[in-house]
Design an enzyme around this catalytic site. Structure first.
Site, short mmCIF file in Angstrom:
data_model
loop_
_atom_site.label_atom_id
_atom_site.label_comp_id
_atom_site.label_asym_id
_atom_site.label_seq_id
_atom_site.Cartn_x
_atom_site.Cartn_y
_atom_site.Cartn_z
N CYS A 2 0.84 -1.19 0.00
CA CYS A 2 0.00 0.00 0.00
C CYS A 2 0.88 1.25 0.00
CB CYS A 2 -0.91 0.00 1.22
SG CYS A 2 -1.82 -1.55 1.44
N ARG A 27 0.55 1.72 -6.06
CA ARG A 27 0.80 0.77 -4.97
C ARG A 27 -0.50 0.29 -4.31
NH1 ARG A 27 6.06 0.62 -3.12
NH2 ARG A 27 5.34 -0.24 -1.14
N TRP A 74 -4.03 -1.53 -0.79
CA TRP A 74 -4.09 -2.74 -1.60
C TRP A 74 -4.55 -3.83 -0.64
CZ3 TRP A 74 -3.44 -4.30 -6.61
CH2 TRP A 74 -3.22 -5.66 -6.84
N ASN A 98 1.25 -0.72 6.23
CA ASN A 98 1.55 -1.62 5.12
C ASN A 98 2.12 -2.90 5.69
OD1 ASN A 98 0.94 0.50 3.46
ND2 ASN A 98 3.03 0.87 2.77
N GLY A 99 1.78 -4.04 5.09
CA GLY A 99 2.32 -5.31 5.56
C GLY A 99 1.22 -6.20 6.12
N GLU A 479 7.89 -21.27 -19.23
CA GLU A 479 7.74 -19.89 -18.77
C GLU A 479 8.89 -19.02 -19.25
OE1 GLU A 479 6.29 -16.48 -16.74
OE2 GLU A 479 5.40 -18.27 -17.63
N LYS A 483 8.29 -15.64 -21.48
CA LYS A 483 8.76 -14.31 -21.09
C LYS A 483 9.57 -13.66 -22.21
CE LYS A 483 6.79 -13.49 -17.48
NZ LYS A 483 5.71 -14.18 -18.20
N GLU A 486 7.16 -12.56 -24.92
CA GLU A 486 6.29 -11.46 -24.54
C GLU A 486 6.98 -10.10 -24.61
OE1 GLU A 486 3.07 -13.00 -21.29
OE2 GLU A 486 5.15 -12.92 -20.63
N HIS A 502 12.12 -35.54 -30.79
CA HIS A 502 10.90 -35.93 -31.49
C HIS A 502 10.37 -34.79 -32.34
CE1 HIS A 502 10.57 -39.77 -29.43
NE2 HIS A 502 10.85 -39.14 -28.30
N LYS A 601 -2.70 -6.51 -19.40
CA LYS A 601 -2.37 -7.09 -18.11
C LYS A 601 -3.40 -8.14 -17.69
CE LYS A 601 0.02 -7.58 -14.37
NZ LYS A 601 1.29 -8.32 -14.48
#
Length: 606
Positions: A2, A27, A74, A98-99, A479, A483, A486, A502, A601
């Site tokens: 946050c 944030r 957040w 925050n946390g 992955e 990346k 992308e 193969h 996104k």
């Protein structure tokens, strides 16, 4: 993740706090609020939604005053709402945080038993009640905050004000960032969770360290440790423009988020590690009765799900399917009441994954959502939710949400194994030890960046790449290839290493590099044999490996050696170099790293 801003000085406090929060909107944007001290009284205004909603309320109800704290949220504990928005007030104390306070429920139960009344679902509110109670005996707000924080476990950055001490703001941090600012005017001080909030007002800052407690007053800025012993923290003049500061000094959000992974993973683990109990308090899931797990995801989340299958089958001994969500919903899947359907989605709004989850639920499956967005549709529709706690991810190409999804899947596998009786105490303790050490290993892998940047410069001219991995490293290879595609627009394919001969081997030549991820274990020798076949076709080889795998590399290979890892968490650590490689190739190719062409996104359409 946050946003925190505090101001104390001669200027009107609210405009300063709002401007600071505006610079931290990325944030947190579930809710926002401010608490202002004027004439010894706290005035509070909060609003659900983005900062603009708070500004509308403040336009209708201006708050005078020269000391204020503000917050953009957040959501972690408690849904997005005005009631759960910060600041939280108890008596004459207002707090922003925050946390995560891991033992908040335990402390809340104790306080409730002593007469405290809570109005929110958040973990933060317990601190406001603790400080309010501590002020009965404490000689200062600083002392009350220190004593209160010793009763809480977890990560935090906090700012606190009280009507009893109207000219003071107290802040503290442990595991979450907090920075103090020295303003231009006499007796003017600021507090923020990140540099962008401070730069419109000052370039003189004090970077607080874990365990620090800071007091801002007209008399000056004082820093102590949690026991009240004074510590010295230098005033630093920063030379940074506000746009760069939003990215924490990094060139792109993607790179910032790659480097945030140790903290993000620690947040995902906070309060979720046995032996105090199982990782999650599932009330609606009957895991003991589950005889099959179906994992649903798209793109990066699908790759995470494939790793989840390895862990669930290994630790819980339950058959597990991994489904591309967009395909699952258009066939006739076999689902029973003993099926557990797990949807993995960063946003919790991915259209195909959401529809697949709905289909599984309609057919009678138990449902679980692993998401990063509290309050998203999946959190409302699934029987239970596991939050990734990765914080806001601005870069379109997912990095920290991928690794946090992996951590959550491993925790779910551990819990399922414990509840099914398939995972013994000894094995569970070993898995927990690995997870506890994971943030440190990821931090060590990030230190390989200079080496990986040079590697990217050597290989940036290639038009094609083949990524290979065996066993639980096959999804890592997938992955890594995604990346690179992308963010750099370079063609890349991910393949299980044993499948190379193969078909894909036909493409290999001197201009077609192969990236292989490999580590100690039953697949190591076979992967080394696959690489011998690659070298025989004269294709360049890049090896990302642990020390055992690196020993099998050729003198002509490019080798990146990650630290020795545990067996379960190795795929997470070995993901980091591939993220960095994709990023640096993209930068060298002049690509828009944070907003790659044609991508969004969150994919909320079919």
């Amino acid at each position: 993740m946050c946003g925190i801003v505090g101001y104390l000085g001669r200027e009107a406090a609210v405009p300063v706090v709002i401007e600071g929060l505006r610079r931290l909107q990325y944030r947190g944007y579930d809710s926002a609020g401010v608490a202002v001290l004027e004439n010894g009284k706290i005035s509070l205004v909060r609003a659900q939604g983005k900062l603009s909603e708070l500004e509308k309320k403040l336009a209708a109800r201006p708050l005078p005053g020269h000391a204020a704290i503000g917050h953009t949220r957040w959501a972690t504990h408690g849904r997005p709402s005005e009631t759960n928005a910060h600041p939280h007030v108890a008596g004459d104390v207002a707090v922003i945080h925050n946390g995560i306070f891991e033992n908040a429920d335990e402390v809340k139960a104790h306080l409730s038993g002593n007469g405290s009344r809570f109005s929110s679902e958040t973990d933060t509110e317990v601190l406001s009640h603790l400080v309010h109670g501590a002020l009965e005996k404490a000689k200062s707000l600083h002392e009350a905050v220190r004593k209160s924080l010793t009763k809480l476990k977890g990560s935090y950055a906090v700012a606190v004000v009280s009507e009893r001490f109207p000219g003071i703001i107290v802040g503290a941090r442990s595991g979450a960032p907090l920075i103090a600012g020295v303003g231009e005017g006499k007796g003017e001080y600021l507090l923020a969770s990140d540099l962008p909030a401070l730069l419109p007002f000052t370039r003189k800052v004090v970077f607080l360290e874990d365990g620090d407690v800071v007091e801002l007053s007209s008399a000056g800025l004082t820093v102590t440790d949690i026991r009240g012993r004074k510590v010295r923290r230098a005033v630093t003049t920063v030379d940074m423009d506000p746009v760069s500061a939003e990215k924490g000094g990094y060139k792109h959000f993607m790179l910032k988020e790659i480097h945030e992974q140790p903290v993000a993973i620690a947040n995902a683990l906070a309060g979720r590690l046995p032996p105090k109990g199982p990782p999650f308090s599932f009330r609606k899931l009957r895991l003991r009765k589950v005889d099959r797990v179906t994992l649903l995801g798209c793109g990066t989340s699908w790759h995470a799900a494939q790793l989840g299958r390895y862990w669930i089958e290994r630790l819980a001994r339950i058959p597990c399917d991994v489904e591309v969500a967009s395909e699952y919903r258009y066939r006739e899947p076999i689902v029973t009441r003993k099926t557990l359907a797990i949807a993995v989605s960063q946003s919790g709004e991915t259209a195909d994954t959401l529809q697949a989850l709905r289909l599984a639920k309609e057919e009678g499956a138990q449902t679980l959502a692993i998401v990063n967005m509290l309050g998203s549709t999946m959190t409302r529709e699934a029987d239970e939710t596991v939050l990734m706690h990765a914080g806001p991810e601005i870069g379109v190409a997912s990095t920290k949400c991928f690794t946090n999804a992996l951590v959550c899947l491993l925790l779910v596998a551990i819990q399922t194994g414990l509840e099914k009786g398939a995972l013994g105490p000894k094995e569970a303790r070993a898995a927990i030890r690995e997870l506890k050490h994971l943030p440190v290993l990821v931090e060590a892998a990030l230190k390989l960046e200079p080496e990986i940047e040079k590697l990217a410069a050597r290989r940036r001219g290639a038009k094609n790449f083949l990524f290979l991995g065996r066993g639980d490293l096959a999804p890592v290879a997938l992955e890594g290839a995604l990346k690179l595609k992308e963010v750099s627009y370079v063609h890349a394919e991910g393949y299980p290493a044993g499948e190379m001969k193969h078909g894909p081997i036909a493409m290999l030549d001197r201009e077609f590099p192969v990236v292989s991820v490999m580590r100690k274990g039953p697949h190591l020798e076979k992967t080394a044999s696959n690489l011998a076949e690659v070298r025989a076709r004269e294709a360049p080889v890049v090896v990302v490996a642990d020390p055992a795998g690196a020993k099998l590399a050729s003198a002509h290979d490019d080798v990146v050696t990650v630290p020795e890892t545990g067996d379960l968490t190795a795929p997470v650590v070995m993901t980091i170099p591939l993220q960095l490689f994709a990023y640096h190739v993209a930068v060298l190719n002049g690509c828009d790293v944070d907003q790659p062409r044609n991508l969004a996104k969150s994919v909320t359409v079919e």
